[in-house]
Design an enzyme around this catalytic site. Structure first.
Site, mmCIF file in Angstrom:
data_model
loop_
_atom_site.group_PDB
_atom_site.id
_atom_site.type_symbol
_atom_site.label_atom_id
_atom_site.label_comp_id
_atom_site.label_asym_id
_atom_site.label_seq_id
_atom_site.Cartn_x
_atom_site.Cartn_y
_atom_site.Cartn_z
ATOM 1 N N LYS A 177 0.275 -1.864 0.361
ATOM 2 C CA LYS A 177 0.228 -0.192 0.109
ATOM 3 C C LYS A 177 0.652 1.063 -0.327
ATOM 4 O O LYS A 177 1.490 1.828 0.680
ATOM 5 C CB LYS A 177 -0.974 0.091 1.691
ATOM 6 C CG LYS A 177 -1.945 1.426 0.949
ATOM 7 C CD LYS A 177 -2.600 1.634 2.078
ATOM 8 C CE LYS A 177 -1.503 2.356 2.908
ATOM 9 N NZ LYS A 177 -1.468 4.027 2.585
ATOM 10 N N GLY A 228 7.391 5.425 7.504
ATOM 11 C CA GLY A 228 6.711 6.243 7.724
ATOM 12 C C GLY A 228 6.945 6.594 8.747
ATOM 13 O O GLY A 228 8.254 6.728 9.535
ATOM 14 N N SER A 229 5.785 7.810 9.677
ATOM 15 C CA SER A 229 5.790 8.089 10.514
ATOM 16 C C SER A 229 5.973 7.828 11.540
ATOM 17 O O SER A 229 5.624 6.436 11.583
ATOM 18 C CB SER A 229 5.357 9.351 10.516
ATOM 19 O OG SER A 229 3.641 8.935 10.706
ATOM 20 N N GLY A 233 3.579 4.344 13.133
ATOM 21 C CA GLY A 233 4.122 3.204 13.576
ATOM 22 C C GLY A 233 4.153 3.204 15.008
ATOM 23 O O GLY A 233 3.858 1.912 15.072
ATOM 24 N N GLU A 250 10.236 1.527 9.782
ATOM 25 C CA GLU A 250 11.133 2.511 9.207
ATOM 26 C C GLU A 250 10.654 3.268 9.705
ATOM 27 O O GLU A 250 10.087 4.083 8.951
ATOM 28 C CB GLU A 250 12.180 1.738 8.353
ATOM 29 C CG GLU A 250 12.623 1.140 7.614
ATOM 30 C CD GLU A 250 14.199 1.173 8.488
ATOM 31 O OE1 GLU A 250 14.288 1.851 8.998
ATOM 32 O OE2 GLU A 250 14.927 0.086 8.386
ATOM 33 N N CYS A 284 14.123 10.634 5.497
ATOM 34 C CA CYS A 284 14.248 10.105 6.716
ATOM 35 C C CYS A 284 15.558 10.839 7.972
ATOM 36 O O CYS A 284 15.325 10.781 8.968
ATOM 37 C CB CYS A 284 13.878 8.463 6.491
ATOM 38 S SG CYS A 284 14.851 7.653 5.977
ATOM 39 N N GLU A 381 11.026 16.725 13.788
ATOM 40 C CA GLU A 381 11.462 16.117 12.556
ATOM 41 C C GLU A 381 10.664 17.127 11.268
ATOM 42 O O GLU A 381 9.108 16.909 11.194
ATOM 43 C CB GLU A 381 11.399 14.742 12.195
ATOM 44 C CG GLU A 381 11.943 14.490 10.761
ATOM 45 C CD GLU A 381 11.117 13.319 10.523
ATOM 46 O OE1 GLU A 381 9.625 13.223 10.981
ATOM 47 O OE2 GLU A 381 11.197 12.171 9.491
HETATM 48 P P1 NAD Z 1 2.759 8.805 7.229
HETATM 49 O O1 NAD Z 1 3.234 7.206 8.530
HETATM 50 O O2 NAD Z 1 1.694 9.654 7.752
HETATM 51 O O3 NAD Z 1 2.160 7.562 6.321
HETATM 52 C C1 NAD Z 1 3.326 6.118 5.235
HETATM 53 C C2 NAD Z 1 2.550 5.395 5.160
HETATM 54 O O4 NAD Z 1 1.308 4.837 6.253
HETATM 55 C C3 NAD Z 1 1.046 5.479 4.390
HETATM 56 O O5 NAD Z 1 0.928 4.590 3.610
HETATM 57 C C4 NAD Z 1 0.151 6.089 5.077
HETATM 58 O O6 NAD Z 1 -1.578 5.769 4.376
HETATM 59 C C5 NAD Z 1 0.051 4.798 6.559
HETATM 60 N N1 NAD Z 1 -1.059 4.999 7.539
HETATM 61 C C6 NAD Z 1 -0.950 6.290 7.794
HETATM 62 N N2 NAD Z 1 -1.165 6.271 9.615
HETATM 63 C C7 NAD Z 1 -1.778 4.583 9.555
HETATM 64 C C8 NAD Z 1 -2.149 4.115 10.326
HETATM 65 N N3 NAD Z 1 -2.480 3.846 11.131
HETATM 66 N N4 NAD Z 1 -1.864 2.255 10.444
HETATM 67 C C9 NAD Z 1 -1.156 2.018 9.059
HETATM 68 N N5 NAD Z 1 -0.963 2.723 7.942
HETATM 69 C C10 NAD Z 1 -0.582 4.385 8.479
HETATM 70 O O7 NAD Z 1 3.848 8.795 7.350
HETATM 71 P P2 NAD Z 1 4.505 10.223 5.566
HETATM 72 O O8 NAD Z 1 4.110 11.485 5.522
HETATM 73 O O9 NAD Z 1 4.189 9.718 4.110
HETATM 74 O O10 NAD Z 1 6.217 10.030 5.329
HETATM 75 C C11 NAD Z 1 6.505 10.719 6.317
HETATM 76 C C12 NAD Z 1 7.385 10.336 7.095
HETATM 77 O O11 NAD Z 1 8.114 9.097 6.464
HETATM 78 C C13 NAD Z 1 8.657 10.907 8.103
HETATM 79 O O12 NAD Z 1 8.511 10.811 9.135
HETATM 80 C C14 NAD Z 1 10.335 10.156 8.268
HETATM 81 O O13 NAD Z 1 11.058 10.750 8.786
HETATM 82 C C15 NAD Z 1 9.757 8.852 7.868
HETATM 83 N N6 NAD Z 1 10.467 7.669 6.595
HETATM 84 C C16 NAD Z 1 11.040 6.737 7.468
HETATM 85 C C17 NAD Z 1 11.578 6.276 6.742
HETATM 86 C C18 NAD Z 1 13.047 5.523 6.781
HETATM 87 O O14 NAD Z 1 13.512 4.723 6.287
HETATM 88 N N7 NAD Z 1 13.134 5.465 8.652
HETATM 89 C C19 NAD Z 1 11.934 6.617 5.230
HETATM 90 C C20 NAD Z 1 11.014 7.477 4.528
HETATM 91 C C21 NAD Z 1 9.904 8.571 5.226
#
Ligand code: NAD
Length: 477
Positions: A177, A228-229, A233, A250, A284, A381
């Site tokens: 997804k 993601g965030s 997470g 991650e 990230c 961040e």
């Molecule tokens: P986000 O967490 O808002 O969304 C990421 C994904 O998670 C999307 O597909 C979203 O639909 C899904 N999602 C959101 N809430 C969810 C939940 N409660 N349960 C399951 N899925 C859910 O993040 P974003 O705004 O898309 O990305 C930015 C963040 O990602 C930043 O914090 C960045 O540091 C982090 N990031 C980390 C890495 C790494 O490898 N550590 C790499 C890239 C981005």
């Protein structure tokens, strides 16, 4: 340009479920951040699509697993060929939905392909642990079953390939997804890969956060691999509890970089700049807080501004553009808020680059000095093209300030004296500490965060093995 934006925007990709392209009655609009306008609509998968996808992935799992690793690795190499043959189209989609310059979108895909190629040649060891008159013990790694992969908007295809590769090689089937903000290239990837993958091995579903939550709770999914965030997470970690899913998380970072007082400012400035501000600051493990010796501060600040002046911001489709817009309006407003707030607290916003006139979510490259560690621009961040520069006079103090964070993804030390730099590096709390570079990720080296930056690692044999369970065979003789 062998393919035009109009051509790719004209054919909206569908979901991929059980080898078929599936459309939905409801759709989501996807905005091109360089124009602020909708450029395409994609399916919005609901619970019914997730159910079909899980059923297909479960059906496909036994034969995919029984193929054996050598045959699966052959297929992964064919995946690489298909993506390579379609890289122009995929890169164009990444630029249209994510905003980054076209060459960098192609570079993102290329980097993902290097990873796939490596996973396709990495051996998964079978250990004969004991073989004597009393007992035979064999320790193997077996696939977890069905993997749910959820990705963020900053590197849509790279993050997807980092998950698809290890999951496939180890014998799992996948439901992927992408972020609802950047679903298009990933959906198209799903369609293209049906040329070489058996039906049901890879499903791609686009949808919102609720779909991610439903995947996390679904008893038919055995593992979630998430990028993601930190906020999402944590929600995934609690949502995975009732079904005790395996997790790789991650998450975000707020990486500190420490410049030592022996540094060669002129030689280092370009690398330091791009360590912090590549991908419009949305990395990230990008350098997000820069600590410099007080007596070198003006020299370093000026050197960074000199690099910043050369950076051309614009539509990623245009020739010569180094940095695109911020990917979405909410993030643009968040980043503006961080800068305004820091300025209101007395910070000196001493460099603001140029941005194109007109629409689009452009934010100037912004360098900020005269801040302390307590302002949100430094504490949180910010994930935008802004770098706060802080000063120090005492090395123990700056190490403590760098470590004063709940996050621990990356960090770096910059110096002409490797031994001295390594001494400081070893005191920093993060999954990776770089010296004279930041962030450099390759598929042969594990990458992951400590503290609240995540759980587990991606890349390397260690990352691959996260897609497996231990399986022990123990024979009494
Ligand atoms: P986000 O967490 O808002 O969304 C990421 C994904 O998670 C999307 O597909 C979203 O639909 C899904 N999602 C959101 N809430 C969810 C939940 N409660 N349960 C399951 N899925 C859910 O993040 P974003 O705004 O898309 O990305 C930015 C963040 O990602 C930043 O914090 C960045 O540091 C982090 N990031 C980390 C890495 C790494 O490898 N550590 C790499 C890239 C981005």
């Amino acid at each position: 340009m062998s393919i035009t934006p109009a051509e790719v925007a004209d054919k909206a990709p569908g979901l991929t479920i059980d080898g078929e392209v599936v459309t939905t009655s409801t759709v989501n609009s996807v905005i091109n951040p360089a124009t602020g306008e909708v450029f395409i609509s994609v399916p919005d998968a609901g619970v019914e699509h997730l159910e079909t996808a899980v059923a297909a992935a479960r059906r496909a799992a036994p034969s995919w697993r029984e193929l054996g690793i050598a045959a699966r690795q052959e297929i992964v190499l064919r995946v690489v060929e298909v993506i390579r043959a379609n890289i122009d189209e995929l890169a164009m989609l990444v630029t249209l939905e994510q905003g980054k310059p076209l060459a960098k979108a192609a570079g993102e895909i290329d980097s993902g392909l290097r990873g796939l190629t490596r996973y396709a040649s990495t051996d998964i060891p079978v250990e004969i642990y004991r073989d004597n008159n009393d007992e035979f013990i064999e320790i193997r790694r077996e696939p977890v079953g069905v993997v749910g992969a959820i990705t963020a908007w900053n590197y849509p295809l790279l993050l997807a390939l980092w998950k698809i590769g290890p999951a496939l090689v180890t014998g799992n089937t996948i439901i992927l997804k992408p972020s609802p903000l950047t679903p298009v290239a990933t959906l198209r990837l799903g369609e293209l890969l049906q040329q070489v993958l058996p039906a049901g091995v890879l499903q791609v579903l686009s949808g919102g956060d609720d779909l991610g939550r439903a995947m996390t709770a679904h008893p038919g999914i055995n593992k979630i691999t998430f990028t993601g965030s930190e906020r999402a997470g944590k929600s995934i970690m609690s949502g995975a509890g009732p079904t005790l899913k395996r997790l790789t998380l991650e998450l975000g970072g707020n990486d500190a970089g420490i410049v030592l007082d022996d540094v060669d400012v002129a030689a280092m400035a370009n690398d330091l700049y791009w360590a912090a501000l590549s991908n419009c600051g949305a990395v990230c493990a990008g350098l997000k807080r820069l600590y410099v010796p007080a007596h070198l501060a003006s020299e370093i600040e000026e050197a960074l501004a000199e690099v910043a002046k050369t950076v051309k911001v614009g539509n990623g489709l245009d020739e010569g553009v180094d940095m695109g817009p911020i990917q979405n309006l909410a993030q643009l407003q968040k980043v503006r808020g961080y800068v305004d707030d820091a300025a209101a607290c007395g910070a000196d916003v001493y460099f603001r680059g140029e941005i194109p006139d007109g629409p689009g979510y452009f934010h100037p490259v912004t360098l900020v000095r005269g801040v302390d560690d307590t302002v949100p621009l430094v504490k949180e961040e910010q994930f935008g093209p802004v770098l706060p520069i802080l000063t120090y006079t005492d090395i123990d103090d700056v190490v403590a300030r760098a470590n004063d964070s709940d996050l621990g993804l990356g960090s770096s030390v910059w110096s002409t004296d490797e031994g001295r730099a390594v001494g400081v590096a070893n005191r920093l709390e993060s999954g990776t500490t770089w010296v004279n570079q930041h962030p450099v990720l390759t598929s042969d080296v594990p990458f992951g965060g400590i503290k609240q930056s995540g759980l587990g690692v991606e890349q390397s044999i260690h990352g691959i093995l996260e897609y497996t369970n231990f399986r022990v065979l123990r024979v009494k003789r």
